[in-house]
Design an enzyme around this catalytic site. Structure first.
Site, PDB file in Angstrom:
ATOM      1  N   LYS A  49      33.040  20.259  30.352  1.00 44.31           N
ATOM      2  CA  LYS A  49      33.971  20.406  29.167  1.00 44.31           C
ATOM      3  C   LYS A  49      34.444  19.034  28.428  1.00 44.31           C
ATOM      4  O   LYS A  49      34.957  19.074  27.413  1.00 44.31           O
ATOM      5  CB  LYS A  49      35.140  20.796  29.922  1.00 44.31           C
ATOM      6  CG  LYS A  49      35.032  22.301  30.417  1.00 44.31           C
ATOM      7  CD  LYS A  49      36.382  22.586  31.136  1.00 44.31           C
ATOM      8  CE  LYS A  49      36.138  22.283  32.677  1.00 44.31           C
ATOM      9  NZ  LYS A  49      37.245  22.818  33.610  1.00 44.31           N
ATOM     10  N   GLY A  50      33.652  17.755  29.084  1.00 39.17           N
ATOM     11  CA  GLY A  50      34.133  16.813  28.403  1.00 39.17           C
ATOM     12  C   GLY A  50      33.864  16.559  27.096  1.00 39.17           C
ATOM     13  O   GLY A  50      34.610  15.649  26.408  1.00 39.17           O
ATOM     14  N   GLU A  58      27.244  14.207  24.463  1.00 42.35           N
ATOM     15  CA  GLU A  58      27.928  13.999  25.838  1.00 42.35           C
ATOM     16  C   GLU A  58      29.125  13.271  26.110  1.00 42.35           C
ATOM     17  O   GLU A  58      28.824  12.117  25.085  1.00 42.35           O
ATOM     18  CB  GLU A  58      26.751  13.403  26.901  1.00 42.35           C
ATOM     19  CG  GLU A  58      27.350  13.270  28.196  1.00 42.35           C
ATOM     20  CD  GLU A  58      27.624  14.367  29.087  1.00 42.35           C
ATOM     21  OE1 GLU A  58      28.631  15.234  28.514  1.00 42.35           O
ATOM     22  OE2 GLU A  58      27.441  14.602  30.297  1.00 42.35           O
ATOM     23  N   ASP A  59      29.887  13.394  26.880  1.00 44.08           N
ATOM     24  CA  ASP A  59      30.862  12.467  26.879  1.00 44.08           C
ATOM     25  C   ASP A  59      30.597  10.960  27.205  1.00 44.08           C
ATOM     26  O   ASP A  59      31.065  10.010  26.914  1.00 44.08           O
ATOM     27  CB  ASP A  59      32.431  12.947  27.705  1.00 44.08           C
ATOM     28  CG  ASP A  59      31.916  13.281  28.985  1.00 44.08           C
ATOM     29  OD1 ASP A  59      30.745  13.276  29.411  1.00 44.08           O
ATOM     30  OD2 ASP A  59      32.862  13.860  29.761  1.00 44.08           O
ATOM     31  N   ASP A  90      26.448   8.293  33.103  1.00 42.70           N
ATOM     32  CA  ASP A  90      26.796   7.561  34.112  1.00 42.70           C
ATOM     33  C   ASP A  90      25.517   7.306  35.067  1.00 42.70           C
ATOM     34  O   ASP A  90      24.846   6.415  34.645  1.00 42.70           O
ATOM     35  CB  ASP A  90      28.145   8.151  34.910  1.00 42.70           C
ATOM     36  CG  ASP A  90      28.403   7.490  36.333  1.00 42.70           C
ATOM     37  OD1 ASP A  90      27.934   6.037  36.372  1.00 42.70           O
ATOM     38  OD2 ASP A  90      29.331   8.087  37.002  1.00 42.70           O
ATOM     39  N   LYS A 120      27.851   3.829  30.636  1.00 39.42           N
ATOM     40  CA  LYS A 120      28.138   2.926  31.654  1.00 39.42           C
ATOM     41  C   LYS A 120      26.962   1.732  32.093  1.00 39.42           C
ATOM     42  O   LYS A 120      25.882   2.315  32.247  1.00 39.42           O
ATOM     43  CB  LYS A 120      28.545   3.713  32.739  1.00 39.42           C
ATOM     44  CG  LYS A 120      29.860   4.209  32.972  1.00 39.42           C
ATOM     45  CD  LYS A 120      30.477   4.483  34.257  1.00 39.42           C
ATOM     46  CE  LYS A 120      31.591   5.221  34.334  1.00 39.42           C
ATOM     47  NZ  LYS A 120      31.967   5.685  35.579  1.00 39.42           N
ATOM     48  N   ARG A 173      42.328  14.735  29.795  1.00 35.15           N
ATOM     49  CA  ARG A 173      41.334  15.045  28.733  1.00 35.15           C
ATOM     50  C   ARG A 173      41.968  14.676  27.344  1.00 35.15           C
ATOM     51  O   ARG A 173      41.250  14.509  26.332  1.00 35.15           O
ATOM     52  CB  ARG A 173      40.842  16.348  28.972  1.00 35.15           C
ATOM     53  CG  ARG A 173      40.043  16.659  30.139  1.00 35.15           C
ATOM     54  CD  ARG A 173      39.153  17.824  29.856  1.00 35.15           C
ATOM     55  NE  ARG A 173      38.513  18.374  31.142  1.00 35.15           N
ATOM     56  CZ  ARG A 173      37.538  18.152  31.789  1.00 35.15           C
ATOM     57  NH1 ARG A 173      36.620  17.233  30.898  1.00 35.15           N
ATOM     58  NH2 ARG A 173      36.998  18.585  32.805  1.00 35.15           N
TER      59      ARG A 173
END
Ligand code: IMP
Ligand code: MG
Length: 178
Positions: free
Chosen positions: A42-43, A98-99, A102, A130, A164
């Site tokens: 959902k990000g 994508e948010d 990682d 990141k 969020r």
């Protein structure tokens, strides 16, 4: 600043400016292509909502569901696909939205799924990336911001389904996740 935040890494203004730049770059790169944005639930929906409205070229968007975290600040390692795309992307140029990148496991699982649908091309656009060492890396074509390896929230990113809606990207206070 929200009381649960320790610091703000990126302000609303910085985010808006960067998304505008990314949209310009993507618009240029895809002008002779058949673009479909695919956001990861959902990000990434907040980022995609801003990106799609800043893109002036003709394109479509869809969403896929993938989840790995649960109520934790470290990746569980297991990626579950919870929703496939609906639209026909065969011979189209897919840009995964994508948010945050990682470990890269979510992107790997989503890319494997998307390739099954026979797109013409497939690239990744992540809002945050990141900085950390990873055993393997996927090529990421567009990066909004490179950030330190800290747990962040806001602009779609959550901790236990909260935060969020924050308009900035911030680092949570340690006591919030105990
Ligand atoms: P990866 O599979 O390890 O690359 O993790 C990607 C997913 O984990 C992202 O789509 C986020 O939902 C979540 N995630 C990773 N880092 C953070 C963070 O710092 N804050 C919030 N969610 C994160
Ligand atoms: Mg998440």
């Amino acid at each position: 600043m929200h009381p649960d935040l320790e610091t703000v890494l990126l302000t609303k203004e910085q985010i808006e400016q960067r998304v505008t730049e990314l949209a310009r770059e993507i618009g240029e790169d895809y002008k002779d292509k058949n673009l479909v944005l695919v956001a990861v639930l959902k990000g990434a929906i907040i980022f995609m909502a801003d990106l799609t409205r800043k893109l002036t070229l003709r394109h479509s968007y869809d969403v896929v569901g993938a989840s790995s975290y649960g109520k934790s600040t470290v990746s569980s390692g297991q990626v579950i696909i919870t929703k496939d795309i609906d639209i026909d992307i065969s011979n189209r140029d897919v840009l995964l939205v994508e948010d945050i990148y990682d470990t890269g496991r979510t992107m790997k699982a989503v890319c494997d799924l998307i390739w099954l649908h026979g797109p013409n091309t497939l690239e990744i656009c992540t809002f945050l990336y990141k900085e950390k060492s990873r055993p393997s890396d996927l090529p990421v074509k567009y990066i909004g911001f490179r950030i330190p390896d800290k747990f962040v929230v806001g602009y779609g990113l959550d901790y236990d389904e909260h935060y969020r809606n924050l308009e900035c990207i911030g680092v949570l206070k340690k006591q919030v996740y105990g």
